[in-house]
Structure formats: structure tokens, C-alpha cells
Enzyme design. Structure first.
Site, PDB file in Angstrom:
ATOM      1  N   GLU A  10       9.884   1.480  -1.286  1.00 33.94           N
ATOM      2  CA  GLU A  10       9.238   2.303  -2.309  1.00 33.94           C
ATOM      3  C   GLU A  10       8.280   3.315  -1.692  1.00 33.94           C
ATOM      4  OE1 GLU A  10       6.088   3.439  -5.040  1.00 33.94           O
ATOM      5  OE2 GLU A  10       5.857   1.968  -3.435  1.00 33.94           O
ATOM      6  N   HIS A 313       9.478  -1.190  -6.115  1.00 36.22           N
ATOM      7  CA  HIS A 313       8.079  -1.512  -5.820  1.00 36.22           C
ATOM      8  C   HIS A 313       7.947  -2.982  -5.443  1.00 36.22           C
ATOM      9  CE1 HIS A 313       3.693  -0.920  -6.442  1.00 36.22           C
ATOM     10  NE2 HIS A 313       3.986   0.360  -6.432  1.00 36.22           N
TER      11      HIS A 313
END
Length: 345
Positions: A10, A313
Site C-alpha cells: 500500500e 492497507h
């Protein structure tokens, strides 16, 4: 010295915050390069630097590269000290992210800590205060880590000015991992609307639209009490409390977006969560792994949790956790969702 490429996965600020937290918890130094390399403004921004400085203060760390726009950082922690601290982001940057950086280390320290934080309390792309209070903190208490959060003033972008206090108890000997694979029965569902310094009609329209979309009666709608000088700002929150977990979903109003559009976006999030089997939503699934991994490591006991989805994430966070802790993290499909399994190595 653990070497981390900040552009992997991410590639955002979470890699930095998790590395800081785990470095302090384990005493392992790290270097982080290519910080936020893929972002429009790469390197450390003010709120990232606030996290670095806060971590350095509570652990007497030696730090190189702690300056605005820096794309490389070396962090060597000392001993973490419980005590009273005050951290001011100095802008509308999120102070909840600063708390999440120092929270794990302070909960493992000997003694109680009192942390005063100033900055943004309700920011896009960061956990709002009410998410920490209603969703994240209860899980930490169940893990064995006492905490009390008190909101003193809301802070919205771009003005900031928010303030809250966190009282964190030392819990190294008490941490006990647990499985969280089911939500349990529904206890309550309700919505709050924060809209200081904005016409009252905005909050009313957002709540009415959300109620219409979700089939909620008026008693499930709350126009939260905020002072007019705490804005301008607008956040529409929905809280879904279950027996084993409470989830908080938030949509922020912005110029050019109607109140009805804000409510519709939030309703879509709620429907995705409610149609899925996972206990945790995508944000909580990301944030829960670090404290749970610490408990799994310290107690040498496995644990697992289910979630609606695993975001890039979250997967980046899993990778950072495994760089610092001898804990294996595996994922597998589970019904209409995913299960995350943590095992001490």
C-alpha cells in the site's frame, strides 16, 4: 537493523506508524526508505513527523531523518517510559493516528500513562475519535489492556483544534489473545451527525436520508451535541453494536457533495458490512492485527479473527508485523469473508 521499503504494498503512512510502534515494543531498530514514494507528495508530512517525534519522546529514541519531506528514516528506540505526555500535531492532521503509534508501546510499559493529544479528531483517511472509543478501545480492554478515552473538543479539517485525552494502563502481564470470528447478536444500531458551524438542515437531511435507506425509526437518529466554534465540519457516523464487536462507519461531508449523497455513501458501506459474515469491517481488520499479534507473541497462544475483506492497507500491515514479531499470519476464505490466523513461531 530491520530494513523496510516504504513503497511496498500500500506504501502509505501506516507502514511508518506500525514500524514505529513495533520497534518500541520489541526494542528493534529499523531503517525505512522510500517513504510514501508513490504519493503525490512523498516523504514525511507534518502528521507523520508528529508520530515520529511522539515515538522518540516516549522511548528516548535516536532518530535520523526526522524532518519534513524526508524519504528515509532510521529509528533506534530506548526504553519506553510510562508517564504524562502531550502531543500537538500543530495542524488539522490526525492526532488519533499519533495515539495509535504510541498506544501499543505504552500499554506494554510498567505503569499508567496519560496522553493529551491536539489536532484533527475527525479526519478523512484516519480513524475518527468515535471509532477508537466505541470500536477499537473495547477490543483492547478485552485483550487485557485498560484504556479510557475522553473527547474534549472536536477537530475537523482544515481548522483542526481538536483535543482528547487517553489514559492507558500497563498490561504486559495481562494481555491474553482471543478469537473473534463472529459478531454475535445485534444490540443496537444508530447514527450520529456532527455538523458544527453548518446549517442545521444539513444534519437533518443526512440523518433523514440514512434513515430512509436503512429503514431506521427516528429514535435511532442522533444530532450530536457539538459547539459551533468546533467547525466548520461534517461527519455522519453509523454505529452497529453486536455482542462481540462494535463497528463504526463514517462518511465526511465536503463542498459540492449533497447531504443526500453523504448519507447514500454511508448506507452503501453499512449494507456491504451487513451482507457479509466477517466480524470486523475492513478498517478494524487492518488495525486489530498489531495489538493481537503482540498478545499472541507474549503469551505464545494462537488467535484468529474474521473480517469482511482484506484491503491492501491491511496486507501491508501484516507484512510489517511479521518483520518485527515471530508470528505467522495466514488468511483463508471463511463464508462471505476472510479469516486471519495468527500463530506464534
Amino acid at each position: 537493523m530491520i530494513e523496510i521499503d516504504g513503497s511496498r504494498g500500500e506504501g502509505g503512512g501506516q507502514i511508518l506508524r506500525s514500524a514505529l510502534a513495533l520497534s518500541m515494543c520489541t526494542g528493534q531498530a529499523f531503517t525505512l526508505t522510500r517513504i510514501r514514494a508513490g504519493r503525490a507528495k512523498p516523504g514525511l508530512m507534518r502528521q507523520h513527523l508528529s508520530c515520529v517525534n511522539a515515538a522518540a519522546e516516549i522511548s528516548s529514541a535516536q532518530v535520523e531523518g526526522a524532518e519534513l519531506n524526508s524519504q528515509a528514516l532510521q529509528f533506534t528506540p530506548g526504553a519506553v517510559r510510562a508517564g504524562s505526555y502531550a502531543f500537538n500535531v500543530g495542524s488539522a492532521g490526525s492526532c488519533t493516528l499519533v495515539l495509535q503509534t504510541v498506544w501499543p508501546a505504552l500499554m506494554l510499559a510498567a505503569g499508567e500513562s496519560r496522553v493529551q493529544l491536539k489536532g484533527g479528531t475527525h479526519n478523512p483517511m484516519a480513524p475518527p475519535f468515535h471509532f477508537l472509543e466505541r470500536s477499537y478501545a473495547p477490543l483492547l480492554r478485552r485483550l487485557g489492556a485498560p484504556v479510557q478515552l475522553t473527547l474534549q473538543r472536536h477537530g475537523f479539517y482544515p481548522a483542526g483544534g481538536g483535543e482528547f485525552e487517553a489514559v492507558i494502563g500497563g498490561a504486559r502481564e495481562a494481555l491474553t489473545p482471543f478469537d473473534l470470528n463472529e459478531r454475535g447478536g445485534t444490540l443496537e444500531e444508530y447514527a450520529d451527525c456532527l455538523a458544527p458551524a453548518l446549517p442545521s438542515s444539513i444534519a437533518r437531511r443526512e440523518l433523514n436520508k440514512l434513515a430512509s435507506l436503512m429503514g431506521w425509526p427516528p429514535e435511532q437518529l442522533r444530532n450530536a451535541g457539538v459547539r459551533q466554534n468546533e467547525g466548520p465540519g461534517n461527519a455522519l457516523l453509523a454505529t452497529l453494536a453486536h455482542q462481540h464487536v462494535t463497528e463504526v462507519f463514517t462518511e465526511f461531508g465536503e463542498k459540492g457533495v449533497t447531504a443526500e449523497a453523504v448519507a447514500t455513501r454511508l448506507a452503501q458501506e453499512l449494507r456491504r458490512y451487513k451482507s457479509n459474515d466477517g466480524a470486523l469491517g475492513p478498517h478494524l481488520a487492518d488495525q486489530w492485527v498489531l495489538p493481537l499479534a503482540l498478545a499472541v507473541h507474549l503469551r505464545r497462544q494462537p488467535a484468529s479473527y474474521s473480517c469482511t475483506e482484506l484491503t491492501p492497507h491491511a496486507l501491508s500491515n501484516f507484512e510489517v508485523v511479521q518483520r518485527f514479531l515471530p508470528v505467522g499470519i495466514r488468511t483463508r476464505p471463511l463464508g462471505k469473508g476472510q479469516q486471519v490466523q495468527l500463530t506464534p513461531a
